[in-house]
Design a protein around this motif. Structure first.
Motif, short mmCIF file in Angstrom:
data_model
loop_
_atom_site.label_atom_id
_atom_site.label_comp_id
_atom_site.label_asym_id
_atom_site.label_seq_id
_atom_site.Cartn_x
_atom_site.Cartn_y
_atom_site.Cartn_z
N LEU A 182 0.87 -1.31 -0.11
CA LEU A 182 0.06 -0.03 -0.06
C LEU A 182 1.03 1.18 0.01
O LEU A 182 1.74 1.14 0.63
CB LEU A 182 -0.85 0.06 1.28
CG LEU A 182 -1.91 -1.15 1.49
CD1 LEU A 182 -2.90 -0.77 2.70
CD2 LEU A 182 -2.89 -1.39 0.19
N ARG B 121 -2.41 4.53 1.69
CA ARG B 121 -3.44 3.48 1.97
C ARG B 121 -4.15 3.29 0.65
O ARG B 121 -5.54 3.00 0.75
CB ARG B 121 -4.26 4.52 2.57
CG ARG B 121 -4.12 4.68 4.24
CD ARG B 121 -3.81 3.54 5.12
NE ARG B 121 -4.00 3.96 6.62
CZ ARG B 121 -2.94 4.33 7.23
NH1 ARG B 121 -1.83 4.57 6.64
NH2 ARG B 121 -3.13 4.70 8.49
N VAL B 122 -3.41 3.08 -0.56
CA VAL B 122 -3.96 2.79 -2.05
C VAL B 122 -2.98 1.56 -2.42
O VAL B 122 -1.75 1.61 -2.32
CB VAL B 122 -4.13 3.78 -2.73
CG1 VAL B 122 -4.51 3.27 -4.22
CG2 VAL B 122 -4.95 5.01 -2.25
N GLN C 297 -8.35 -4.12 1.98
CA GLN C 297 -9.59 -3.71 1.94
C GLN C 297 -10.00 -3.19 3.31
O GLN C 297 -10.31 -2.11 3.63
CB GLN C 297 -10.53 -4.38 1.08
CG GLN C 297 -10.20 -4.50 -0.33
CD GLN C 297 -11.31 -5.29 -1.19
OE1 GLN C 297 -12.30 -4.98 -1.28
NE2 GLN C 297 -10.86 -6.64 -1.33
N ILE D 32 -8.07 -0.29 4.95
CA ILE D 32 -8.26 1.05 4.58
C ILE D 32 -9.58 1.46 5.11
O ILE D 32 -9.81 2.64 5.53
CB ILE D 32 -8.53 0.81 3.10
CG1 ILE D 32 -7.33 0.79 2.65
CG2 ILE D 32 -9.08 2.10 2.51
CD1 ILE D 32 -7.37 0.47 0.97
N ARG E 208 -11.11 5.32 1.94
CA ARG E 208 -10.24 5.80 0.96
C ARG E 208 -9.92 7.24 0.87
O ARG E 208 -8.88 7.60 0.06
CB ARG E 208 -10.80 5.29 -0.60
CG ARG E 208 -10.74 3.66 -0.53
CD ARG E 208 -11.27 3.38 -1.79
NE ARG E 208 -11.06 2.06 -1.96
CZ ARG E 208 -10.05 1.13 -2.38
NH1 ARG E 208 -8.74 1.66 -2.30
NH2 ARG E 208 -10.22 -0.32 -2.32
#
Length: 233
Positions: free
Chosen positions: A29, A32-33, A161, A164, A170
């Motif tokens: 990540l 956070r992506v 997922q 996050i 997101r």
């Protein structure tokens, strides 16, 4: 900010009693992506797989017998992990097996200071609720319909997922995303710093014909307010 979400599959619950790690899956990540970078490997545990463990993850002794030993594949794993924080669900379990394997091949353990435990986060956010990965995926609407058995990379993808969501969704960290992505030097920074084409300024000045029509219209007005204000001012 770079973080690694990871999960392991094992022959049992206790490395001290001879249980070994047989699979690891990692997701990178950035802010956070998910970056798209992953690491996944199977390992030969040099022992038979107990039926109870095989029923959970489906990894048999026969399947694992031709896989490399952990020691033979430790370098690519450590290169992927770097010194990033490591996120796991019930993280002490996964850290315990990872550090046991590192110890067996003469490598220093991963510092527990790098550990982020999503179970601990979930307990703070949802005290008294169920905190299994399945239960939390249901709570946050994360699709796990394709999860028939446990698998390290699949579980890491679900956990990414969930992490996050547990840490704000997101939208977290948007204000810092540009600078942190720049520091990471990844594709995300390239996308943020694309050179956009410069468009010429638009001309909004009225033409001579438009000014003439406007003047003709104003002349038809009966006692416009602005003329009265000018006369009394």
């Amino acid at each position: 900010m770079r973080e690694i979400i990871f999960d392991t599959e094992t022959t049992g619950f206790d490395p001290a009693s001879g249980d070994r790690m047989v699979e690891i899956g990692c997701i990178e990540l950035i802010n956070r992506v998910a970056s798209g970078r992953t690491f996944h490997a199977y390992y030969n545990p040099q022992r038979d797989m107990p039926p109870a463990a095989e029923a959970v993850h489906g990894l048999s002794t026969n399947f694992l017998k031709d896989k490399p030993l952990f020691a033979a594949g430790v370098e690519p794993l450590l290169a992927f992990l770097e010194d990033s924080p490591l996120v796991a669900h019930n993280a002490r379990f996964d850290f315990g097996f990872l550090n046991h394997e590192l110890k067996l091949c003469g490598r220093p353990p991963v510092s527990m200071d790098r550990m982020i435990d999503t179970v601990a986060i979930a307990r703070t956010l949802h005290p008294g609720a169920k905190h299994s990965l399945d239960a939390l995926c249901t709570r946050y609407g994360i699709d796990r319909s394709h999860r028939v058995k446990h698998g390290a990379l699949l579980d890491a993808e679900l956990l990414a997922q969930l992490y996050i969501e547990l840490t704000g969704g997101r939208q977290i960290g948007l204000g810092l995303a540009r600078e942190e992505a720049k520091e990471s030097g990844g594709a995300e920074h390239a996308a943020m710093t694309q050179v956009r084409p410069v468009r010429p300024a638009r001309v909004f000045a009225a033409s001579a014909a438009e000014l003439e029509r406007h003047g003709a219209f104003v002349a038809t007005l009966d006692k416009p307010l602005w003329l009265e204000e000018a006369q009394t001012g």
